[in-house]
Write an enzyme that holds these catalytic residues in place. Structure first.
Site, PDB file in Angstrom:
ATOM      1  N   CYS A  42       0.832  -1.222   0.000  1.00 58.19           N
ATOM      2  CA  CYS A  42       0.000   0.000   0.000  1.00 58.19           C
ATOM      3  C   CYS A  42       0.859   1.262   0.000  1.00 58.19           C
ATOM      4  O   CYS A  42       0.465   2.292   0.573  1.00 58.19           O
ATOM      5  CB  CYS A  42      -0.972   0.029   1.176  1.00 58.19           C
ATOM      6  N   ALA A  43       2.032   1.152  -0.588  1.00 62.37           N
ATOM      7  CA  ALA A  43       2.902   2.324  -0.743  1.00 62.37           C
ATOM      8  C   ALA A  43       3.550   2.157  -2.119  1.00 62.37           C
ATOM      9  O   ALA A  43       4.774   2.104  -2.239  1.00 62.37           O
ATOM     10  CB  ALA A  43       3.940   2.377   0.366  1.00 62.37           C
TER      11      ALA A  43
END
Ligand SMILES: Cc1ncc(COP(=O)(O)O)c(C=O)c1O
Length: 463
Positions: free
Chosen positions: A383-384
């Site tokens: 999620c980055a």
């Protein structure tokens, strides 16, 4: 957050008891082992203390802020006392508010919704999506994205420059993560806060990965808000926190409209009769907590805060640093392993490390750690996406099938493997992980793997 002082105290403690420490899992190669939970950065196991506190309270469970009965009164007190405990844990100032939310994501979306009209937001592109994405949901908010810095000092300089270039302006907010969920590296929060304030901006700290590992003191850091999740703080009962300055929160429309957020609702009447309602909203944290509060979630967070404070961060940090050094030293002995880092080998960090293995698809590697060694890690982009792609030097594309090595020697990996740990991690888990990495790289997987529903899983036969 006095990292250096805390780490200097070498009184190392034992792991704190967490749930799941006796859970046995089957190995694809036969037999069972104790599960090694090394994915704390995604969700940490519950502290035994949290579980016990919640279990002791459970029979007394009752509605919060909406019942005359004894258990309702007791539950209301517990909820409000939990708020005070969290405020103390975070070093909140006298007029700060502590709002109970569902998670860090929820907290940052709440803050985004509460920004004054036309706020300018400054955010590094290296942020977790939870702190990268909420701001553009507001059409009237202008977001400035800052490139990935390569040192903490560069981060401060880049922010200073961006803020200076855009002066003069009205309300402005800087959003920064305290500890990266990808590299575990600590960001220079105090210095970024000083830069923000020097230019009339405010700062929110995404402490999802920081609070489980380090003390966070809002007043000492001079940060305006902090956001975190219970499930990463050993309190997986569906609650999170947004704490900090009351003014923007008090002036904003309620995050959710409904009971609990409203103090008084009256009929609006025209000549023909009722034509609407007038609402007086609370100006306290309740304004953004409409609906029945999650008292167990809030109490679990407060219990975790107390447990960590009592254990003492200096000792917890000293132990975690030892584990980090063990993992780093072990991985350094495997030349095929590349640990991902933004700020370099000497950066201060928490127990979160991401890496790639030359010639291996990361999903394949993570699946083999699980199936053949009983070790739970995470693979992917965490999620980055912008940060991981910057660190890998890769372009967005389909990671492909897991069975075949996707990154041949010399080629770039498309995703990474992340190992993360915390206060409940025994030495054996970390040592097993290092041994497993070495064996997989040297001897290869002992089983075949295939992709099923986008996940890499063991196939029916051995390799
Ligand atoms: C740095 C960081 N911020 C925000 C989040 C989002 O947390 P949650 O999924 O609990 O909302 C995470 C979760 O991994 C995180 O690591």
């Amino acid at each position: 957050m006095s990292v250096a002082t805390a780490a200097a105290d070498r009184s190392v403690c034992s792991p704190l008891p967490v749930l799941g420490r006796d859970v046995r899992v089957p190995l694809v190669t036969g037999g069972e082992v104790d599960y090694a939970a090394l994915d704390y950065a995604a969700s940490a196991p519950a502290l035994q203390r949290v579980w016990d506190d919640v279990a002791a309270y459970a029979p007394y469970y009752g509605s919060v802020h909406r019942g005359a009965g004894y258990l309702s009164q007791l539950s209301t007190d517990l909820f409000e006392n939990s708020r005070r405990t969290v405020a103390e844990f975070l070093g909140c100032r006298a007029d700060d508010q502590v709002v109970f939310t569902r998670s860090t994501t929820d907290s940052l979306n709440l803050l985004a919704a509460a920004l004054p009209q036309g706020t300018r937001v400054f955010v590094f592109e290296t942020e977790h999506h939870a702190s990268l994405l909420p701001w553009e949901q507001r059409a009237d908010v202008e977001v400035t994205y800052l490139n990935a810095p390569r040192t903490p000092l560069q981060a401060v300089d880049a922010l200073e420059k961006a803020l200076a270039e855009r002066e003069p302006y009205g309300p402005a907010l800087v959003c920064v993560t305290g500890a990266s969920n990808v590299t575990g590296e600590l960001w220079p929060v105090r210095e970024l806060a000083a830069a923000a304030h020097a230019h009339g901006a405010r700062i929110v700290l995404d402490a999802a990965q920081l609070v489980p590992h380090h003390p966070v003191d809002l007043a000492e850091l001079d940060a305006d808000w902090v956001a975190f999740s219970g499930h990463k703080l050993y309190a997986p009962f569906g609650s999170g926190v947004l704490a900090g300055r009351a003014d923007w929160l008090r002036e904003a429309a309620p995050y959710l409209a409904g009971g609990g957020a409203s103090r008084k609702v009256t009929r609006r009447v025209s000549g023909e009769g009722a034509c609407g309602v007038d609402v007086e909203w609370h100006t306290t944290a309740a304004r953004h907590e409409a609906g029945s509060p999650n008292v167990i979630g809030a109490y679990a967070i407060a219990s975790a805060c107390q447990a960590l404070s009592e254990a003492g961060f200096p000792a917890l940090i000293a132990r975690e640093q030892e584990l980090i050094e063990r993992v780093r030293a072990g991985l350094a002995e495997v030349p095929e392993v590349q640990v991902l880092s933004l700020f370099g080998a000497d950066a201060a960090r928490v127990g979160v490390l991401s890496f790639v293995v030359e010639g291996w698809n990361s999903s394949h590697f993570a699946a083999a750690l699980s199936a053949e060694y009983g070790i739970g890690v995470r693979d992917g982009l965490f999620c980055a996406h912008p940060l991981v792609r910057t660190l890998l030097g890769s372009e967005p594309q389909d990671p492909g099938e897991c069975g075949a090595p996707e990154a041949a020697p010399g080629e770039r990996s498309l995703n990474a493997i992340r190992v993360s740990f915390g206060v409940g991690t025994p030495d054996e888990h970390v040592d097993r992980f290092v041994r497993a990495v070495r064996e997989l790289v040297t001897d290869g997987a002992r089983w075949n793997y295939r992709t099923e529903d986008g996940r890499c899983v063991p196939a029916r036969s051995a390799g």
